[in-house]
Scaffold this active site. Structure first.
Site, short mmCIF file in Angstrom:
data_model
loop_
_atom_site.label_atom_id
_atom_site.label_comp_id
_atom_site.label_asym_id
_atom_site.label_seq_id
_atom_site.Cartn_x
_atom_site.Cartn_y
_atom_site.Cartn_z
CG ASP A 1 -5.54 -2.70 -3.35
OD1 ASP A 1 -5.14 -3.69 -2.70
OD2 ASP A 1 -5.80 -2.74 -4.57
P1 TAP Z 1 -9.87 -3.57 -3.61
O1 TAP Z 1 -8.50 -3.30 -3.09
O2 TAP Z 1 -10.00 -3.98 -5.02
O3 TAP Z 1 -10.49 -4.70 -2.64
C1 TAP Z 1 -11.82 -5.04 -2.72
C2 TAP Z 1 -12.05 -6.16 -1.71
O4 TAP Z 1 -13.45 -6.39 -1.69
C3 TAP Z 1 -11.41 -7.46 -2.09
O5 TAP Z 1 -10.24 -7.69 -1.31
C4 TAP Z 1 -12.50 -8.51 -1.86
O6 TAP Z 1 -12.04 -9.47 -0.91
C5 TAP Z 1 -13.64 -7.71 -1.27
N1 TAP Z 1 -14.94 -8.16 -1.76
C6 TAP Z 1 -15.31 -8.44 -3.02
N2 TAP Z 1 -16.58 -8.83 -3.06
C7 TAP Z 1 -17.04 -8.77 -1.79
C8 TAP Z 1 -18.28 -9.05 -1.19
N3 TAP Z 1 -19.34 -9.48 -1.90
N4 TAP Z 1 -18.40 -8.89 0.13
C9 TAP Z 1 -17.35 -8.48 0.88
N5 TAP Z 1 -16.15 -8.20 0.36
C10 TAP Z 1 -15.99 -8.35 -0.97
O7 TAP Z 1 -10.85 -2.34 -3.41
P2 TAP Z 1 -10.58 -0.90 -2.80
O8 TAP Z 1 -9.99 -0.97 -1.45
O9 TAP Z 1 -11.87 -0.18 -3.01
O10 TAP Z 1 -9.47 -0.28 -3.72
C11 TAP Z 1 -9.71 0.05 -5.09
C12 TAP Z 1 -8.56 -0.41 -5.93
O11 TAP Z 1 -8.91 -0.22 -7.31
C13 TAP Z 1 -7.29 0.38 -5.68
O12 TAP Z 1 -6.17 -0.43 -5.79
C14 TAP Z 1 -7.32 1.42 -6.79
O13 TAP Z 1 -6.03 1.91 -7.13
C15 TAP Z 1 -7.92 0.59 -7.91
N6 TAP Z 1 -8.49 1.45 -8.95
C16 TAP Z 1 -9.52 2.26 -8.62
C17 TAP Z 1 -10.00 3.14 -9.56
C18 TAP Z 1 -11.10 4.08 -9.20
S1 TAP Z 1 -11.32 5.36 -10.12
N7 TAP Z 1 -11.85 3.88 -8.16
C19 TAP Z 1 -9.47 3.16 -10.83
C20 TAP Z 1 -8.45 2.25 -11.14
C21 TAP Z 1 -7.98 1.40 -10.18
P3 TAP Z 1 -12.68 -10.93 -0.90
O14 TAP Z 1 -12.53 -11.48 -2.27
O15 TAP Z 1 -11.89 -11.66 0.13
O16 TAP Z 1 -14.10 -10.80 -0.49
#
Ligand code: TAP
Length: 472
Positions: free
Chosen positions: A399
Site C-alpha cells: 500500500d
Molecule cells: P501492506 O500493504 O500490508 O503489504 C504487505 C505485503 O507484504 C503484502 O502485499 C504481502 O504480499 C507481502 N508479504 C507478506 N508476507 C511476506 C513475506 N514473507 N515475504 C514477502 N512479502 C510478504 O504493507 P505496507 O506497504 O507496509 O503498508 C502498511 C499498511 O498497513 C498500510 O495500508 C497502512 O495504512 C496500514 N496500517 C499501518 C499502520 C502502522 S502504524 N504501521 C497502522 C494501521 C494500518 P504477498 O502476500 O503477496 O506476499
C-alpha cells in the site's frame, strides 16, 4: 540509620515533592529521547527510572510498612516482563502494547473504585470534584480495559478480525452512552440515593462500551486504535491521580494521554484518514474495494538476473514494508545493503510512517539489524530525487508504494502519501504473490514497464541476491 530515617521523616513532604519533580523530569526527557531510534533505549531507561523512583517514594509517603505483598508482586511482574520480552516477537508487539494499555486501564479503574469505596458519602463541593475524577477514572479505565482486550484478541485472531457491524449498532451505542452518562451524573449529585448501584452501572456500562467501540473496527486498523487506547489509559490514570490527589499520577497520565493522541493523529495523517473514519467507517468489513482495476502483463525476474542489474546500479533505495517483518528479512537486507555499498553503490532506506503494522515498525526492525540511522530517509526527502535512483527495492511493501493513492481518485487510499518508487529507473517488488496488502486493493505498480516482480518469501529472495554477490 535510625537517625537518618527520623531526619528524612521530618522533611517528608519536601523530599516527596523533590522526588516527584525528578520523576516527572525523567518522564519528559524519556519521551523526548524516545522520539529518535538512536536515543530510544536511553529514553526507555530514563522513563523506567522515573517510574521506579515514583513507586518507591509513593509507597514510603503512604507509610506502607509491610512490603511483603509488594515485593512478591514486583518479583512476579518482573518475571512476566522478562519472559515476555524474550518470547514476544516483533510482529506481536502491537498485541503486547494492547495488553499493557488494558492493564493500565483496569489499574486506573481499581484506583477510582477504591477511592469511591473509601469515601462514598462525603459529598462536600470539593469531594464532588473528586467524585467526577473517580467516575472518569472508572469510566475511561473500563472502556480502555475491555477495548484493549478486544484489540488484543483481534490482532491474534481470537476475536473476529474484520469490522463487526450490525443493524442498529449506532443506536444501541447511543442508548448505552446516555445510560452511562446519566448514572455518572447521578453519582456525582449530592443526596441522590442508590449511589452504589449507579456506580456499578457505570463500571458495567464502561466494560460493554469498550467492547462495542472496538468491535466495529477492522483488525488491521488496530494500531491506530491501540494508540488511541494508550491515550485513554493515560487520561484514566490522570483522572485517577485527581481522585486520590497524587500529582505525579496526574502528570504521568497527562503525558501518556497527550502523546497517545499525537501519535494517533500522526498515523491518521499518514494514512490520509480522519480518526472518525478509522473509528466509525467499518473499514475492512468488506473486501470488495479495488484500486484502478489494473490488469496487464507483469514482468517477473529471478535472483540471478536481478543481481546483474543491482551489480551495475549506482544508487539503490530499499523500501521495506509489512512483508519484511513477516519474513524477518531485515538482517539479509542489511547484508545486501552492505554488499552494494562495498560495490560503490549509494544505498538508502526509505521509511513510510505507516509501513508495517505499528508506529516505527520498520525503524525498529532495521535498528535490530544494525542499519545505520544515517541511511534512513523519509518519503518527503527521497521522493524528489526518485527519478535519479537506479533501483528501488520494495521489500514486502504494497500500500505504501501504491501509485493509485496518487493517481486514482476512486481508490480507497486516494490521497495517502506514498513513496513514489514507480518513478525510479527500475523497481524490484519482492513479495510472494500478486496478493493485496492491508487495504485489500490492486496495485498498478506491479504492471508498470519499469517494475520487475521477484516472487518468493522476502528473506529467501534477498538471501539469494546476497549469495549471488558473494559467489561472483
Ligand atoms: P501492506 O500493504 O500490508 O503489504 C504487505 C505485503 O507484504 C503484502 O502485499 C504481502 O504480499 C507481502 N508479504 C507478506 N508476507 C511476506 C513475506 N514473507 N515475504 C514477502 N512479502 C510478504 O504493507 P505496507 O506497504 O507496509 O503498508 C502498511 C499498511 O498497513 C498500510 O495500508 C497502512 O495504512 C496500514 N496500517 C499501518 C499502520 C502502522 S502504524 N504501521 C497502522 C494501521 C494500518 P504477498 O502476500 O503477496 O506476499
Amino acid at each position: 540509620m535510625a537517625q537518618l530515617i527520623s531526619e528524612l521523616s521530618k522533611n517528608k513532604d519536601i523530599i516527596i515533592g523533590i522526588c516527584y519533580i525528578i520523576s516527572a523530569g525523567l518522564f519528559i526527557f524519556g519521551l523526548k529521547f524516545l522520539s529518535s531510534p538512536a536515543t530510544a533505549r536511553r529514553g526507555n531507561f530514563l522513563s523506567a527510572l522515573g517510574m521506579f523512583i515514583a513507586v518507591v517514594i509513593t509507597l514510603w509517603s503512604k507509610n506502607v510498612i509491610d512490603f511483603k505483598w509488594i515485593v512478591i508482586g514486583v518479583i512476579i511482574g518482573a518475571l512476566i516482563g522478562a519472559i515476555a520480552s524474550r518470547v514476544i516477537t516483533m510482529t506481536q508487539m502491537p498485541e503486547m502494547v494492547a495488553l499493557f494499555n488494558g492493564f493500565g486501564g483496569i489499574a486506573s479503574l481499581l484506583v477510582g473504585w477504591s477511592a469511591f469505596v473509601m469515601a462514598p458519602q462525603a459529598l462536600t463541593p470539593v469531594s464532588n470534584l473528586t467524585f467526577i475524577a473517580v467516575i472518569l477514572s472508572v469510566l475511561i479505565g473500563g472502556v480502555t480495559f475491555t477495548g484493549s482486550i478486544i484489540a488484543w484478541g483481534k490482532l491474534n485472531g481470537l476475536v473476529y478480525q474484520k469490522a463487526f457491524l450490525f443493524p442498529g449498532q449506532k443506536f444501541i451505542n447511543l442508548i448505552l452512552v446516555l445510560g452511562i452518562l446519566t448514572s455518572a451524573v447521578l453519582v456525582c449529585i449530592p443526596g441522590v440515593g442508590g449511589k452504589n448501584i449507579l456506580f456499578y452501572i457505570v463500571i458495567g456500562g464502561a466494560f460493554v462500551l469498550g467492547v462495542m467501540s472496538v468491535m466495529p473496527i477492522g483488525g488491521a486498523d488496530m494500531p491506530v486504535v491501540i494508540s488511541l487506547l494508550n491515550s485513554y489509559s493515560g487520561i484514566a490514570a490522570c483522572a485517577a491521580g485527581f481522585a486520590i490527589n497524587n500529582i505525579l499520577l496526574i502528570v504521568s497520565g497527562a503525558l501518556v494521554g497527550a502523546s497517545g493522541i499525537v501519535l494517533t493523529k500522526i498515523m491518521c495523517k499518514a494514512m490520509n484518514r480522519s480518526l472518525a473514519n478509522v473509528l466509525f467507517s467499518g473499514f475492512g468489513s468488506v473486501t470488495t474495494a479495488k484500486g484502478a482495476g489494473e490488469t496487464g502483463e507483469i514482468s517477473p525476474i529471478n535472483a540471478a538476473d536481478a543481481y546483474l542489474i543491482l551489480e551495475a546500479a549506482n544508487s539503490v533505495v530499499f523500501v521495506p514494508g509489512y512483508g519484511m517483518a513477516v519474513a524477518q528479512a531485515q538482517h539479509a537486507v542489511r547484508e545486501l545493503g552492505e554488499l552494494l555499498e562495498e560495490n560503490g553503490c549509494d544505498v538508502k532506506y526509505a521509511i513510510h510512517p505507516v509501513a508495517g503494522r505499528m508506529p516505527g515498525h520498520m525503524n525498529v526492525l532495521l535498528a535490530e539489524a544494525n542499519v545505520s540511522y544515517d541511511l534512513l530517509v523519509e518519503p518527503g526527502d527521497v521522493n524528489p530525487t526518485m527519478e535519479t535512483v537506479d533501483v528501488c527495492m520494495v521489500i514486502g511493501a504494497n500500500d505504501v508504494v501504491n501509485p493509485a493513492a496518487r493517481d486514482d481518485e476512486t481508490s480507497p487510499i486516494y490521497g495517502m502519501p506514498i513513496i513514489e518508487v514507480d518513478k525510479a529507473k527500475t523497481v524490484f517488488v519482492l513479495k510472494r504473490s500478486m496478493g493485496a496488502g492491508f487495504a485489500g486493493i490492486d496495485n498498478p505498480l506491479f504492471f508498470k514497464p519499469n517494475t520487475r516482480m521477484l516472487f518468493g518469501d522476502a528473506k529467501a529472495s534477498v538471501s539469494a541476491l546476497v549469495s549471488e554477490f558473494k559467489e561472483t
